[in-house]
Design a protein around this motif. Sequence first.
Motif, PDB file in Angstrom:
ATOM      1  N   VAL C  11    -160.587 -10.487  36.442  1.00  0.00           N
ATOM      2  CA  VAL C  11    -161.927 -10.761  35.842  1.00  0.00           C
ATOM      3  C   VAL C  11    -162.828 -10.033  36.713  1.00  0.00           C
ATOM      4  CG1 VAL C  11    -163.665 -12.391  35.487  1.00  0.00           C
ATOM      5  CG2 VAL C  11    -161.339 -12.673  34.523  1.00  0.00           C
ATOM      6  N   VAL C  12    -162.927 -10.360  38.139  1.00  0.00           N
ATOM      7  CA  VAL C  12    -163.852  -9.935  39.065  1.00  0.00           C
ATOM      8  C   VAL C  12    -163.996  -8.515  39.061  1.00  0.00           C
ATOM      9  CG1 VAL C  12    -164.632 -10.170  41.573  1.00  0.00           C
ATOM     10  CG2 VAL C  12    -164.146 -12.111  40.257  1.00  0.00           C
ATOM     11  N   VAL C  13    -162.780  -8.081  39.494  1.00  0.00           N
ATOM     12  CA  VAL C  13    -162.572  -6.529  39.734  1.00  0.00           C
ATOM     13  C   VAL C  13    -163.105  -5.749  38.507  1.00  0.00           C
ATOM     14  CG1 VAL C  13    -160.925  -4.675  40.302  1.00  0.00           C
ATOM     15  CG2 VAL C  13    -160.698  -6.697  41.346  1.00  0.00           C
ATOM     16  N   SER C  14    -162.876  -6.327  37.335  1.00  0.00           N
ATOM     17  CA  SER C  14    -163.113  -5.606  35.976  1.00  0.00           C
ATOM     18  C   SER C  14    -164.493  -5.629  36.034  1.00  0.00           C
ATOM     19  CB  SER C  14    -162.474  -6.218  34.755  1.00  0.00           C
ATOM     20  OG  SER C  14    -161.137  -6.059  34.865  1.00  0.00           O
ATOM     21  N   ARG C  15    -165.121  -6.548  36.405  1.00  0.00           N
ATOM     22  CA  ARG C  15    -166.824  -6.568  36.301  1.00  0.00           C
ATOM     23  C   ARG C  15    -167.338  -5.344  37.361  1.00  0.00           C
ATOM     24  NH1 ARG C  15    -167.998 -13.199  36.517  1.00  0.00           N
ATOM     25  NH2 ARG C  15    -167.488 -13.537  34.588  1.00  0.00           N
ATOM     26  N   ALA C  16    -166.780  -5.697  38.543  1.00  0.00           N
ATOM     27  CA  ALA C  16    -167.126  -4.683  39.579  1.00  0.00           C
ATOM     28  C   ALA C  16    -166.894  -3.060  39.135  1.00  0.00           C
ATOM     29  CB  ALA C  16    -166.230  -4.741  41.005  1.00  0.00           C
ATOM     30  N   LEU C  17    -165.807  -2.919  38.367  1.00  0.00           N
ATOM     31  CA  LEU C  17    -165.307  -1.489  37.846  1.00  0.00           C
ATOM     32  C   LEU C  17    -166.370  -1.357  36.737  1.00  0.00           C
ATOM     33  CD1 LEU C  17    -161.775  -1.003  38.824  1.00  0.00           C
ATOM     34  CD2 LEU C  17    -163.702   0.137  39.762  1.00  0.00           C
ATOM     35  N   ALA C  18    -166.636  -2.345  35.976  1.00  0.00           N
ATOM     36  CA  ALA C  18    -167.440  -1.930  34.599  1.00  0.00           C
ATOM     37  C   ALA C  18    -168.753  -1.439  35.189  1.00  0.00           C
ATOM     38  CB  ALA C  18    -167.410  -3.095  33.749  1.00  0.00           C
ATOM     39  N   ARG C  19    -169.460  -2.008  36.125  1.00  0.00           N
ATOM     40  CA  ARG C  19    -170.533  -1.550  36.739  1.00  0.00           C
ATOM     41  C   ARG C  19    -170.389   0.000  37.122  1.00  0.00           C
ATOM     42  NH1 ARG C  19    -170.835  -6.887  37.375  1.00  0.00           N
ATOM     43  NH2 ARG C  19    -172.751  -8.096  37.987  1.00  0.00           N
ATOM     44  N   LEU C  20    -169.450   0.111  37.974  1.00  0.00           N
ATOM     45  CA  LEU C  20    -169.289   1.476  38.297  1.00  0.00           C
ATOM     46  C   LEU C  20    -168.950   2.654  37.590  1.00  0.00           C
ATOM     47  CD1 LEU C  20    -169.159   1.792  41.570  1.00  0.00           C
ATOM     48  CD2 LEU C  20    -166.900   2.258  41.253  1.00  0.00           C
ATOM     49  N   ILE C  21    -168.428   2.286  36.466  1.00  0.00           N
ATOM     50  CA  ILE C  21    -167.923   3.325  35.404  1.00  0.00           C
ATOM     51  C   ILE C  21    -169.446   3.420  34.587  1.00  0.00           C
ATOM     52  CG2 ILE C  21    -166.732   3.310  33.056  1.00  0.00           C
ATOM     53  CD1 ILE C  21    -164.502   1.685  34.162  1.00  0.00           C
ATOM     54  N   GLN C  22    -169.759   2.278  34.502  1.00  0.00           N
ATOM     55  CA  GLN C  22    -171.150   2.613  33.453  1.00  0.00           C
ATOM     56  C   GLN C  22    -172.097   3.358  34.378  1.00  0.00           C
ATOM     57  OE1 GLN C  22    -172.362  -0.967  31.616  1.00  0.00           O
ATOM     58  NE2 GLN C  22    -171.213  -0.396  29.840  1.00  0.00           N
ATOM     59  N   LEU C  23    -172.439   3.164  35.468  1.00  0.00           N
ATOM     60  CA  LEU C  23    -173.105   4.109  36.555  1.00  0.00           C
ATOM     61  C   LEU C  23    -172.794   5.486  36.313  1.00  0.00           C
ATOM     62  CD1 LEU C  23    -175.850   3.806  37.988  1.00  0.00           C
ATOM     63  CD2 LEU C  23    -174.353   3.638  40.041  1.00  0.00           C
TER      64      LEU C  23
ATOM     65  N   ILE D  75    -159.613   3.699  44.008  1.00  0.00           N
ATOM     66  CA  ILE D  75    -158.120   3.693  43.915  1.00  0.00           C
ATOM     67  C   ILE D  75    -157.622   2.247  44.687  1.00  0.00           C
ATOM     68  CG2 ILE D  75    -156.056   4.739  44.720  1.00  0.00           C
ATOM     69  CD1 ILE D  75    -157.088   7.251  43.699  1.00  0.00           C
ATOM     70  N   MET D  76    -158.133   2.070  45.759  1.00  0.00           N
ATOM     71  CA  MET D  76    -157.721   0.988  46.500  1.00  0.00           C
ATOM     72  C   MET D  76    -158.012  -0.197  45.941  1.00  0.00           C
ATOM     73  SD  MET D  76    -158.407   0.911  50.589  1.00  0.00           S
ATOM     74  CE  MET D  76    -157.921  -0.518  51.498  1.00  0.00           C
ATOM     75  N   LEU D  77    -159.261  -0.362  45.090  1.00  0.00           N
ATOM     76  CA  LEU D  77    -159.617  -1.598  44.320  1.00  0.00           C
ATOM     77  C   LEU D  77    -158.669  -1.691  43.318  1.00  0.00           C
ATOM     78  CD1 LEU D  77    -161.653  -3.774  44.862  1.00  0.00           C
ATOM     79  CD2 LEU D  77    -163.173  -2.695  43.316  1.00  0.00           C
ATOM     80  N   ALA D  78    -158.570  -0.562  42.369  1.00  0.00           N
ATOM     81  CA  ALA D  78    -158.021  -0.518  40.913  1.00  0.00           C
ATOM     82  C   ALA D  78    -156.497  -0.723  40.799  1.00  0.00           C
ATOM     83  CB  ALA D  78    -158.537   0.636  40.293  1.00  0.00           C
ATOM     84  N   ASN D  79    -155.639   0.203  41.845  1.00  0.00           N
ATOM     85  CA  ASN D  79    -154.331   0.333  41.834  1.00  0.00           C
ATOM     86  C   ASN D  79    -153.494  -1.198  41.887  1.00  0.00           C
ATOM     87  OD1 ASN D  79    -152.235   1.992  40.946  1.00  0.00           O
ATOM     88  ND2 ASN D  79    -152.046   2.724  43.054  1.00  0.00           N
ATOM     89  N   PRO D  80    -153.927  -1.842  43.043  1.00  0.00           N
ATOM     90  CA  PRO D  80    -153.100  -3.273  43.074  1.00  0.00           C
ATOM     91  C   PRO D  80    -153.506  -4.099  41.896  1.00  0.00           C
ATOM     92  CG  PRO D  80    -154.426  -2.567  45.059  1.00  0.00           C
ATOM     93  CD  PRO D  80    -154.737  -1.634  43.963  1.00  0.00           C
ATOM     94  N   VAL D  81    -154.904  -4.148  41.312  1.00  0.00           N
ATOM     95  CA  VAL D  81    -154.966  -5.053  40.442  1.00  0.00           C
ATOM     96  C   VAL D  81    -154.340  -4.621  39.231  1.00  0.00           C
ATOM     97  CG1 VAL D  81    -156.984  -5.745  38.807  1.00  0.00           C
ATOM     98  CG2 VAL D  81    -157.347  -5.601  41.453  1.00  0.00           C
ATOM     99  N   ALA D  82    -154.258  -3.426  38.933  1.00  0.00           N
ATOM    100  CA  ALA D  82    -153.535  -2.884  37.623  1.00  0.00           C
ATOM    101  C   ALA D  82    -152.121  -3.226  37.542  1.00  0.00           C
ATOM    102  CB  ALA D  82    -153.583  -1.399  37.561  1.00  0.00           C
TER     103      ALA D  82
END
Lengths: 90, 193, 162, 110
Positions: C11-23, D75-82
């Motif tokens: 949940v938390v990493v998706s929130r962070a990456l969703a901001r990043l993806i939208q920006l 990648i460092m944030l996303a890969n382990p989470v995936a």
Amino acid sequence: MESFFVGATVALVGIILLPFYRVIRGPTVFDRLLAIGAMGAKTVGLVCMFGFLYGRFYMFADIALAYATLNFIAGIAVAKYFSRERSAEK
Amino acid sequence: MPNNRTTSASGSSRRHGYFWVEAGVLLVFWFLMSGKFDPVHIGLGLTAVGIVMGLQHRLPIGPRDKADQSLMAHSFRFPLYLPWLAVQMIKATWQVAVIVVSPRINIDPCLVEFRSIQQHSVAHVTLGNSITLTPGTLTLQIDGDRYRVHALTSRNADDLLEGAIPSHVSRLFGGSGEGAVCEGRKFKHEEEA
Amino acid sequence: MTNPSESVIIVVVSRALARLIQLFGIYVIIHGHYSPGGGFQGGALLAAGVILLRMTEGYRESQTETSTAAAIPLASLGALIFAGTGLVTLAFGGYYMDYGAVPVPGVEEPIVRYYGILLVEFGIGLAVMTALVAIFDDMLGQAPGGDGEHAPAESTGAPPKI
Amino acid sequence: MSLVQDIVAASLIVAGLLIMLVGSLGILRLPDFFTRTHAASKVDTTGIIFLLAGLAVFEGPTQAMGKLLITIAVIMLANPVAVHALARAAWNYGERPWSNGDDSGGRKSK
């Protein structure tokens, strides 16, 4: 340096294709998905290498970043799908 | 449906703590990507960050209470954490490399369960990711403060239960490191109750 | 896909990456002149951020980000901006989407052209993003007027405490 | 573009390729799904970071280097989470880890 990049790119393609055996033969569906995810993650490196080969890296950097994030979204979606399959069985 | 999630808990005082950290990180991202510093592009960047933060301010990453403002200061210690994590990642890679390259695969997988008291959600996320990236351990499930971890060898499991990584993460986010690992147990899946 | 994810990490990493993806999507729209991309690609990235939140936050929680009800009108608005900018140039005697024809006092023609293209790209991005979100919601059966509008999204477990 | 820069970049790229080779071999050779996730999470993340760091050194301090650093962070944030999401889904689906003295090959379900 040019020939080094060509050789490294060819080697990287080989490394990316290795887990394909697991995609075909993997005993469980999760093995296949894991192998696909690993191939996708390495493809980010391949896109960057292509950028250097073509000498227009600043363009390919955007593509690599988009690919990395979309690979993450695909992994989450697949994981979510299988969580739901199980709860639907119950 | 859950009503006690963060979305409703953000409340009125939402522009504290992690809000500015998030906005700052997004601004740095924008300027690194854009690389143009004329007034038009700076204005567009500020507008874009404002749009994104405005769209998603109900889905906060970290706590946004006023009392948690000290956490923002702690988050500046995060860059110091990265070199330690890099060393752990190289160690982990070396361990897997030795296992994979040796002719006979010598592993003894087991499971670990423990509870870890951490400051807030970002600390839990950091701990979960650190466990995944440190040698021989991988976060399987995280439910509240309960962790279930898959360990590649029995020794990795013992190392994790000694609590160096959880207490490190706890101190990183301003905790005392007390109770970073409690009720820990190591077992094989056949022994599962 | 309508239930929230139960793992606080996701949940938390998706929130962070969703901001990043939208920006990043907005960046792709605005910098379409200099680098690959433009309205369509940026809109697709914006929609990817919304869809990521739909999957990890659950359908209802992510309504605060981009609501299903607003998707179709916003798609129409994007298409209107796209077509309308072209029609404005027609009104000033130029060709369709010939932005330089619009006489703005005190601004040179290349600048007008630049902002005209920016406006059109913005319209395309808005239309693509909201149309993709509407398609995704429709596939969930959650679109307004769909079968599952009031379908109970029962949670499979305890929500993460953040 | 100095020679030292080229050598550092080339050695980082070669190290990254070797690490990724280990990751691919790990996915092929390790006995069950949960042990393979170790190869996919740690080893691949480290390998890609090495490769991109090598490219960043080769590029030098330009805007492209900033974009490479952003890609490394993502990648460092996303890969382990995936990988965590997939392992979690597998556990919830009923996959159970292989252990020594277990002949079922990890296909034992609850």
